[in-house]
Structures are given as C-alpha cells and as structure tokens.
Design an enzyme around this catalytic site. Structure first.
Site, PDB file in Angstrom:
ATOM      1  N   GLU A   1       0.792  -1.233   0.000  1.00 27.68           N
ATOM      2  CA  GLU A   1       0.000   0.000   0.000  1.00 27.68           C
ATOM      3  C   GLU A   1       0.827   1.289   0.000  1.00 27.68           C
ATOM      4  OE1 GLU A   1      -2.869  -0.556   3.171  1.00 27.68           O
ATOM      5  OE2 GLU A   1      -3.430  -2.512   2.397  1.00 27.68           O
TER       6      GLU A   1
ATOM      7  N   GLU B   1      -6.150 -10.641  -1.317  1.00 24.17           N
ATOM      8  CA  GLU B   1      -6.976 -10.352  -0.133  1.00 24.17           C
ATOM      9  C   GLU B   1      -8.446 -10.239  -0.536  1.00 24.17           C
ATOM     10  OE1 GLU B   1      -5.475  -7.090   2.233  1.00 24.17           O
ATOM     11  OE2 GLU B   1      -3.395  -7.614   1.852  1.00 24.17           O
TER      12      GLU B   1
HETATM   13  O1  9MR Z   1      -7.374  -8.068   8.483  1.00 23.61           O
HETATM   14  C1  9MR Z   1      -6.484  -7.209   9.137  1.00 23.61           C
HETATM   15  C2  9MR Z   1      -7.113  -6.708  10.432  1.00 23.61           C
HETATM   16  O2  9MR Z   1      -7.261  -7.772  11.355  1.00 23.61           O
HETATM   17  C3  9MR Z   1      -6.273  -5.599  11.022  1.00 23.61           C
HETATM   18  O3  9MR Z   1      -6.930  -5.052  12.148  1.00 23.61           O
HETATM   19  C4  9MR Z   1      -6.036  -4.543   9.981  1.00 23.61           C
HETATM   20  C5  9MR Z   1      -5.207  -3.419  10.539  1.00 23.61           C
HETATM   21  O4  9MR Z   1      -4.718  -2.601   9.587  1.00 23.61           O
HETATM   22  O5  9MR Z   1      -5.369  -5.114   8.864  1.00 23.61           O
HETATM   23  C6  9MR Z   1      -6.162  -6.047   8.219  1.00 23.61           C
HETATM   24  O6  9MR Z   1      -5.515  -6.553   7.059  1.00 23.61           O
HETATM   25  C7  9MR Z   1      -5.177  -5.606   6.063  1.00 23.61           C
HETATM   26  C8  9MR Z   1      -3.966  -6.169   5.330  1.00 23.61           C
HETATM   27  O7  9MR Z   1      -2.953  -6.454   6.226  1.00 23.61           O
HETATM   28  C9  9MR Z   1      -3.484  -5.197   4.270  1.00 23.61           C
HETATM   29  N1  9MR Z   1      -4.544  -4.822   3.371  1.00 23.61           N
HETATM   30  C10 9MR Z   1      -5.780  -4.382   3.973  1.00 23.61           C
HETATM   31  C11 9MR Z   1      -6.265  -5.401   5.004  1.00 23.61           C
HETATM   32  C12 9MR Z   1      -7.588  -4.968   5.577  1.00 23.61           C
HETATM   33  O8  9MR Z   1      -7.424  -3.784   6.291  1.00 23.61           O
END
Ligand code: 9MR
Length: 380
Positions: free
Chosen positions: A163, A268
């Site tokens: 990102e 994802e």
């Molecule tokens: O699924 C993840 C969630 O449990 C966390 O709280 C969150 C924090 O930023 O991150 C989520 O996963 C992310 C992933 O690592 C990167 N792309 C976006 C995902 C959804 O936010």
C-alpha cells in the site's frame, strides 16, 4: 461366523440383521464420499489461499482447522508477521507466532506467503519517530535481513511493500517516503532479494481497478526492471463489495498487468455485503465511522436474495479469474470464515458481515457452491 449367518439366510432375524448392516454400510459410503474442495477444484488454475488469524494458526477451533487444511493450499498471516508484532522494538523480534504459521504451512504442503515486510500501518511506534535517512535505512535493513533470512527457503512469496500508492498513482506520504523518498521501495525489494533469492517478491495494494492507481504501480515495476531490481509480480487485494467494482473494471485491471507482462496474485479477496453510504471503497483503514442499526441490517442472517447476489458475484469474479489463469497464480481470501473477517469492524465497528465462502461456524455457504460450479459445470 460369516458362513454360519449365510447358512441361516432364511431366518427373518438374520435377514433383518443383514439389511441393517447393508444400510449402515451404504450410508457410511455416502457420508464418506469425498466432496471436491476448493484447492482440488481450482488445481489446474491457481493456488486457493486464505489469510489466517492468530487463533487459526493456533488451531483453536477444529472445524476451522479442518477447512484450512482441506480447502486451501496457500496461507497468508492476517496479522502476526506485521512490523508491530514481529519487530516491536529496534532490537527485539518476536517469532513465536510466525514460526508456528510457517510450520503449519509446511506440515500441510502449502504455498506460504509472508505478509508484509514494509507497510506504513500496523508499524512499530519507533518507526514513526525516525526522521533521518541513516536510521531509516538501518531499521529497514535489519527488519528485512533478519526476517527474510530466518525464513529463507520457507516462504514462497513475500509481500515486500504494501500500500505505497495514493489513489491517483502518486506515492503515499508514509514516514518511509518522507524520509527516503521512493528509494525505500527499491531498498526493500533489493534487501529481500538478497536475503532470500528464491522467494517470489511482490508489491501489494488495493483499488488497483482504478486506472490511475494501477498505472503508478505499473510504472514502478517498469522502473525496477530497468534498474535490475527483482520484482516478480503484483498483489491485487480485492476488498470489493457485492455491487462493485464492475467486472469490466476488474477485467481492464487484469489486462493492463497482462499487457505489462506482470504476474498477478489476488491476495486479499472479500466482498462486503453491508451498506456503505459514504461510498468508501478499498481498504483505507484510517477511516472509521459510528454505527447505526440501519447500517447493520443483517444481524439475524443474510437474506436469501442477498446470499444469491453474493454467490452470483463470486461466480462472475471466478469466471474471470479462470479465464486469466495463465496470468493469475493465486487467489487468496482475506480470512477463512465470516466470523473472522475484518469487515465486521470496518468501516464501522461491530457489524455482522458475510463477505467470505464459509459461515461463522466454518460451514460452506451458498456462495461456495457458486464458486465451485465455475469449474464443476465444465466437467458435467
Ligand atoms: O485483516 C487485518 C485486520 O485484522 C487488522 O486489524 C487490519 C489493521 O490494519 O489489517 C487487516 O488486514 C489488512 C492487510 O494487512 C493489508 N490490506 C488491507 C487489510 C484490511 O485492512
């Protein structure tokens, strides 16, 4: 004993006994019939993956563990490898959960994904305080060297940077960027390549169905190639909804990467089923909103019409993915089941969302059948 029973085959008791035995054996044959699972259904197309939470890595629920082991052939750690957990202080690393995650993948012969080496979110606090380039380079170097070396040969694909782009295709002003400019991406990929030369290294982002954003990413990949910096592909996250983006937009996105000769992984995937009046798309997690019953309409279950919509949408998406199977090497869902999904808490906390193929008890949903029939109907 068997012979004796047969000798008395005229006895009604024996006939009844045989009938019961025979029924029992037939019904157990029925229940033992192996249903094809996702990884088998798509074995000629791409890996089918899931992101695993800490409790799933710890195998705390047997039904979910069964689904992970039977349905998926690729795993990604949802959180445990993120900087704030794995490298919380400059000189301390915490590997217990990430070791367990990697072992789980190897025990099951799975494709193992490392997520994510460099990301501005879920970062250790000390990283946000760095303001000079020497310290920044030093911290990024030790982070990648220590982690990628520990898992050398054991992680198949690394999300090296996550990102790093804004929606208009410019670079995000993260602290990495503020201190080092775009060179931090080159540094990260070069370090990962040196530490684990055989791992696939990808750049991972959301909203790449937006042309301006993906053009930024494509430009970066081309620059890397010109400079001889290893980058093996792009991870397209796929945090979408039942409504959008349009399949045509997803197709154009895939086609642009194909035209640029860039390998694609859907990293994802999930489809929110809940209303989104702000028309938020993607996964900009800094936005959070107060909830309301209107915004959380399906607390007692997903209505049939919505379940069908979700299924049809997944079917359309998978039909497209299969069409591009030569270019898409993996499709990973962001979670195993609806209970685990981050979409229960984003962009509004404590809602009941239904974005995945398995329900809160890890049972297959209707959407699962829609995905399966993309391939199963081919062989009928
Ligand atoms: O699924 C993840 C969630 O449990 C966390 O709280 C969150 C924090 O930023 O991150 C989520 O996963 C992310 C992933 O690592 C990167 N792309 C976006 C995902 C959804 O936010």
């Amino acid at each position: 004993m068997k012979r004796n029973i047969l000798k008395h085959k005229s006895s009604p008791v024996i006939i009844l006994l045989l009938a019961v035995l025979c029924y029992g054996c037939q019904s157990s044959m029925v229940t033992q019939k192996e249903e094809p699972t996702l990884k088998k259904i798509f074995e000629d197309d791409f890996y089918i993956g899931a992101a695993l939470s800490g409790s799933q890595i710890n195998a705390e629920d047997s039904a979910t563990t069964h689904v992970i082991e039977t349905e998926f052939n690729s795993i990604t750690p949802e959180n445990v490898m993120k900087w704030m957990y794995i490298h919380p202080e400059p000189d301390s690393f915490y590997f217990e959960m990430s070791d367990r995650f990697v072992e789980l993948g190897h025990k099951n012969g799975m494709n193992v994904v490392g997520h994510a080496l460099v990301w501005h979110s879920q970062i250790a606090e000390y990283m946000n305080e760095v303001s000079d380039s020497l310290t920044m380079v030093d911290y990024i170097t030790s982070h990648i060297n220590v982690i990628a070396t520990r898992y050398k040969g054991k992680i198949d694909t690394w999300d090296v940077v996550n990102e790093a782009f804004n929606e208009d295709g410019t670079y995000r002003e993260s602290n990495f960027y503020k201190v080092l400019g775009p060179s931090y991406l080159e540094l990260a990929f070069s370090l990962a390549a040196a530490a684990d030369p055989n791992a696939k290294l990808i750049y991972n982002d959301y909203n790449l169905w937006k042309p301006e954003k993906r053009q930024g990413v494509i430009r970066m990949v081309k620059q890397f190639r010109e400079k001889g910096i290893k980058i093996d592909g792009v991870g397209i996250q796929g945090h979408w909804s039942v409504q959008g983006p349009d399949i045509a937009q997803v197709r154009s996105c895939i086609q642009d990467f194909v035209d640029a000769d860039i390998e694609i992984m859907y990293t994802e995937l999930d489809l929110t089923t809940l209303p989104n009046p702000w028309e938020l798309v993607g996964a900009e997690i800094s936005q959070n909103y107060e909830g309301s019953p209107y915004m959380n309409p399906f607390t007692d279950g997903l209505p049939d019409t919505m379940a069908v919509k979700l299924g049809e949408r997944y079917q359309d998406i998978f039909e497209l993915f299969v069409e591009y199977k030569e270019n898409i090497s993996r499709v990973t869902f962001w979670g195993v089941n609806d209970k685990q999904s981050w979409l229960n808490n984003w962009p509004i906390e404590n809602r009941t969302n239904y974005p995945l193929l398995f329900d809160r008890a890890s049972k297959r949903k209707l959407a699962y059948d829609y995905v399966a029939k993309v391939k199963l109907s081919e062989t009928e």
